[in-house]
Design a protein around this motif. Structure first.
Motif, short mmCIF file in Angstrom:
data_model
loop_
_atom_site.label_atom_id
_atom_site.label_comp_id
_atom_site.label_asym_id
_atom_site.label_seq_id
_atom_site.Cartn_x
_atom_site.Cartn_y
_atom_site.Cartn_z
N GLY A 27 41.37 30.26 24.33
CA GLY A 27 40.88 28.95 24.74
C GLY A 27 41.58 28.41 25.97
N ARG A 28 42.17 29.31 26.77
CA ARG A 28 42.95 28.88 27.94
C ARG A 28 42.30 29.27 29.27
NH1 ARG A 28 48.25 31.76 26.98
NH2 ARG A 28 48.55 31.07 29.11
N PHE A 29 41.03 29.68 29.22
CA PHE A 29 40.32 30.06 30.43
C PHE A 29 38.86 29.68 30.24
CE2 PHE A 29 38.40 32.88 33.59
CZ PHE A 29 39.31 32.77 34.64
N PRO A 30 38.19 29.22 31.31
CA PRO A 30 36.78 28.84 31.18
C PRO A 30 35.91 29.98 30.66
CG PRO A 30 37.65 28.21 33.34
CD PRO A 30 38.69 29.06 32.68
N ARG A 31 34.93 29.63 29.87
CA ARG A 31 34.01 30.63 29.34
C ARG A 31 32.82 30.76 30.29
NH1 ARG A 31 35.74 32.38 24.85
NH2 ARG A 31 33.86 33.42 24.19
N PRO A 32 32.27 31.96 30.37
CA PRO A 32 31.13 32.16 31.26
C PRO A 32 29.83 31.65 30.63
CG PRO A 32 31.61 34.19 30.12
CD PRO A 32 32.68 33.20 29.72
N ALA A 33 28.83 31.51 31.46
CA ALA A 33 27.48 31.18 31.00
C ALA A 33 26.66 32.45 31.04
CB ALA A 33 26.86 30.12 31.91
N LYS A 34 25.82 32.63 30.07
CA LYS A 34 24.92 33.78 30.05
C LYS A 34 23.74 33.42 30.95
CE LYS A 34 24.29 37.19 26.79
NZ LYS A 34 25.13 38.08 27.34
N ILE A 35 23.55 34.20 32.00
CA ILE A 35 22.49 33.85 32.95
C ILE A 35 21.31 34.81 32.87
CG2 ILE A 35 24.02 32.61 34.51
CD1 ILE A 35 24.07 35.07 36.30
N GLY A 36 21.35 35.70 31.93
CA GLY A 36 20.22 36.60 31.73
C GLY A 36 20.65 37.94 31.22
N GLY A 37 19.97 38.42 30.19
CA GLY A 37 20.30 39.73 29.65
C GLY A 37 21.76 39.86 29.31
N GLU A 46 34.71 25.40 37.88
CA GLU A 46 35.59 25.54 36.72
C GLU A 46 36.75 26.50 37.03
OE1 GLU A 46 33.28 26.63 33.32
OE2 GLU A 46 32.24 24.69 33.26
N ILE A 47 36.46 27.54 37.77
CA ILE A 47 37.52 28.49 38.15
C ILE A 47 38.49 27.81 39.12
CG2 ILE A 47 38.04 30.70 39.24
CD1 ILE A 47 36.71 30.82 36.39
N ALA A 48 37.96 27.06 40.07
CA ALA A 48 38.81 26.33 41.02
C ALA A 48 39.69 25.32 40.28
CB ALA A 48 37.96 25.64 42.08
N ASP A 49 39.13 24.63 39.29
CA ASP A 49 39.91 23.66 38.50
C ASP A 49 41.00 24.37 37.71
OD1 ASP A 49 38.29 21.63 39.44
OD2 ASP A 49 37.11 21.46 37.59
N TRP A 50 40.69 25.54 37.16
CA TRP A 50 41.68 26.29 36.38
C TRP A 50 42.84 26.70 37.30
CZ3 TRP A 50 43.80 31.18 36.53
CH2 TRP A 50 44.51 31.57 35.39
N ILE A 51 42.53 27.18 38.49
CA ILE A 51 43.57 27.57 39.45
C ILE A 51 44.40 26.35 39.84
CG2 ILE A 51 43.98 28.41 41.80
CD1 ILE A 51 41.43 30.19 41.39
N ALA A 52 43.75 25.23 40.11
CA ALA A 52 44.46 24.01 40.48
C ALA A 52 45.40 23.56 39.37
CB ALA A 52 43.47 22.90 40.83
N ALA A 53 44.98 23.69 38.13
CA ALA A 53 45.83 23.32 36.99
C ALA A 53 47.05 24.22 36.91
CB ALA A 53 45.03 23.38 35.70
N ARG A 54 46.90 25.52 37.20
CA ARG A 54 48.05 26.42 37.20
C ARG A 54 49.04 26.02 38.29
NH1 ARG A 54 44.90 27.06 33.97
NH2 ARG A 54 46.34 25.61 33.03
#
Length: 61
Positions: A27-37, A46-54
């Motif tokens: 639960g310490r990293f953003p989860r991806p969205a399923k965009i097809g198949g 969300e990735i940029a926010d995670w990096i900024a938090a680190r």
């Protein structure tokens, strides 16, 4: 909104695939969205926010 595939997320975070999935399981990293198949993608913001938090954690230490 820009979506990132796993190789892009790995390049931006300098984490391996297994490290990303381990952190997601904790639960310490953003989860991806399923965009097809079988295709997953992460929101770039969300990735940029995670990096900024680190970086903020580093500054606080």
């Amino acid at each position: 909104m820009t979506l990132l595939r796993l190789p892009d997320v790995m390049a931006r975070t300098a984490l391996s695939r297994s490290a990303i999935y381990d952190l997601m399981g904790e639960g310490r990293f953003p989860r991806p969205a399923k965009i097809g198949g079988r295709i997953n993608a992460w929101a770039e913001a969300e990735i940029a926010d995670w990096i900024a938090a680190r970086l903020a954690e580093r500054e606080a230490a």
